[in-house]
Design an enzyme around this catalytic site. Sequence first.
Site, mmCIF file in Angstrom:
data_model
loop_
_atom_site.group_PDB
_atom_site.id
_atom_site.type_symbol
_atom_site.label_atom_id
_atom_site.label_comp_id
_atom_site.label_asym_id
_atom_site.label_seq_id
_atom_site.Cartn_x
_atom_site.Cartn_y
_atom_site.Cartn_z
ATOM 1 N N GLY A 122 4.278 2.975 2.398
ATOM 2 C CA GLY A 122 3.104 2.677 3.223
ATOM 3 C C GLY A 122 2.279 3.923 3.470
ATOM 4 O O GLY A 122 2.643 5.031 3.040
ATOM 5 N N SER A 123 1.173 3.753 4.175
ATOM 6 C CA SER A 123 0.280 4.894 4.399
ATOM 7 C C SER A 123 0.913 5.912 5.350
ATOM 8 O O SER A 123 0.689 7.124 5.211
ATOM 9 C CB SER A 123 -1.063 4.411 4.944
ATOM 10 O OG SER A 123 -0.880 3.683 6.139
ATOM 11 N N THR A 124 1.699 5.455 6.325
ATOM 12 C CA THR A 124 2.359 6.397 7.239
ATOM 13 C C THR A 124 3.442 7.171 6.494
ATOM 14 O O THR A 124 3.589 8.385 6.661
ATOM 15 C CB THR A 124 2.954 5.636 8.444
ATOM 16 O OG1 THR A 124 2.027 4.656 8.905
ATOM 17 C CG2 THR A 124 3.283 6.596 9.577
ATOM 18 N N ASP A 178 10.774 4.789 7.626
ATOM 19 C CA ASP A 178 9.774 3.841 7.121
ATOM 20 C C ASP A 178 8.864 3.383 8.255
ATOM 21 O O ASP A 178 9.216 3.498 9.435
ATOM 22 C CB ASP A 178 10.483 2.632 6.487
ATOM 23 C CG ASP A 178 9.590 1.850 5.530
ATOM 24 O OD1 ASP A 178 8.393 2.182 5.408
ATOM 25 O OD2 ASP A 178 10.109 0.910 4.898
ATOM 26 N N GLY A 179 7.732 2.857 7.891
ATOM 27 C CA GLY A 179 6.783 2.302 8.857
ATOM 28 C C GLY A 179 7.097 0.846 9.154
ATOM 29 O O GLY A 179 8.138 0.315 8.754
ATOM 30 N N ALA A 180 6.184 0.195 9.859
ATOM 31 C CA ALA A 180 6.322 -1.235 10.160
ATOM 32 C C ALA A 180 4.937 -1.802 10.416
ATOM 33 O O ALA A 180 4.003 -1.061 10.743
ATOM 34 C CB ALA A 180 7.220 -1.453 11.369
ATOM 35 N N GLY A 195 6.530 -5.273 5.255
ATOM 36 C CA GLY A 195 6.179 -5.884 3.984
ATOM 37 C C GLY A 195 4.687 -5.993 3.751
ATOM 38 O O GLY A 195 4.261 -6.557 2.747
ATOM 39 N N GLY A 203 2.924 -3.803 2.704
ATOM 40 C CA GLY A 203 2.692 -3.149 1.412
ATOM 41 C C GLY A 203 3.440 -3.832 0.273
ATOM 42 O O GLY A 203 3.383 -3.385 -0.874
ATOM 43 N N GLU A 248 12.892 -2.255 0.700
ATOM 44 C CA GLU A 248 13.034 -1.595 2.009
ATOM 45 C C GLU A 248 14.327 -2.054 2.684
ATOM 46 O O GLU A 248 15.063 -1.256 3.252
ATOM 47 C CB GLU A 248 11.822 -1.920 2.889
ATOM 48 C CG GLU A 248 10.561 -1.214 2.392
ATOM 49 C CD GLU A 248 9.271 -1.681 3.044
ATOM 50 O OE1 GLU A 248 9.282 -2.705 3.749
ATOM 51 O OE2 GLU A 248 8.248 -1.015 2.839
HETATM 52 C C1 5RP Z 1 5.394 -1.779 3.355
HETATM 53 C C2 5RP Z 1 5.704 -1.746 4.806
HETATM 54 C C3 5RP Z 1 5.021 -0.699 5.618
HETATM 55 O O1 5RP Z 1 5.979 0.043 6.283
HETATM 56 C C4 5RP Z 1 4.109 -1.351 6.603
HETATM 57 O O2 5RP Z 1 3.218 -2.209 5.901
HETATM 58 C C5 5RP Z 1 3.305 -0.320 7.406
HETATM 59 O O3 5RP Z 1 2.399 0.326 6.563
HETATM 60 P P1 5RP Z 1 1.414 1.446 7.043
HETATM 61 O O4 5RP Z 1 2.231 2.660 7.340
HETATM 62 O O5 5RP Z 1 0.483 1.616 5.871
HETATM 63 O O6 5RP Z 1 0.672 0.951 8.275
HETATM 64 O O7 5RP Z 1 6.464 -2.510 5.328
HETATM 65 O O8 5RP Z 1 6.005 -2.850 2.716
#
Ligand code: 5RP
Length: 227
Positions: free
Chosen positions: A34-36, A86-88, A100, A102, A108
């Site tokens: 993800g972007s984070t 990981d992000g969420a 999900g 992304g 994940e």
């Molecule tokens: C990817 C994910 C990401 O962690 C979620 O979509 C958050 O993304 P971002 O950091 O771009 O806001 O679950 O499958």
Amino acid sequence: MLTQAQLKQNVAQAAVEFTLPFLMPDVVLGVGTGSTVDLFIDALAPYRDRFRGAASSSERSSARMRQLGIEVFDLNQVEAMPLYVDGADEIDGGLSMIKGGGGALTREKIVSSVAQRFVCIVDESKQVQTLGHFPLPIEVIPMARESVTRRLRALGGEPVLREGFVTDNGCQILDVSGLTITDPAGLEAHLNNIPGVVCCGLFALAGADVVLVSGQAGVRQVERAAS
Ligand code: 5RP
């Protein structure tokens, strides 16, 4: 006023600081998507010589890490990892998540299952009282798309095919809105049991252990309450 991009940058930096004490020459880290997480990878790269490498939840993150000189391992080569970062898309007070956005949800869930602790990194817009405002991603085997769609409609959801998107596993994603998720773990177990569902984006049976939340006043660390 910090923008969402700045909040993500701050939590990525805080996640690296959280990670530093765990870095040892034999350590493999779990890295999400993800972007984070992209910002986390960038901030982690200067420390690449302090640890063995990473196992990743997507081709996207693997490519970014390789470009920055972080060695990427196939998960089959990894027995244990101290952290998965990981992000969420949403996280509630019990540290259950929707993930999900992304499209990397299945990998994940697999990579995080090998880690001792799931460290979730979010900006405060991702915190919710009740999960479900963000459409729940569900990865499906293509031939089961319509049968799974009917089952999800029967549960009160409105599934929409993520057009033109194929997961790293060669599958499709249904984004399901309209679900009231009052029992995330129960719903996760139920959805996992529908034939043709590869994985659902609820991370509640095994949620986050630690969440770093980036807000205007700084980054807060919240730990899962002892059960
Ligand atoms: C990817 C994910 C990401 O962690 C979620 O979509 C958050 O993304 P971002 O950091 O771009 O806001 O679950 O499958």
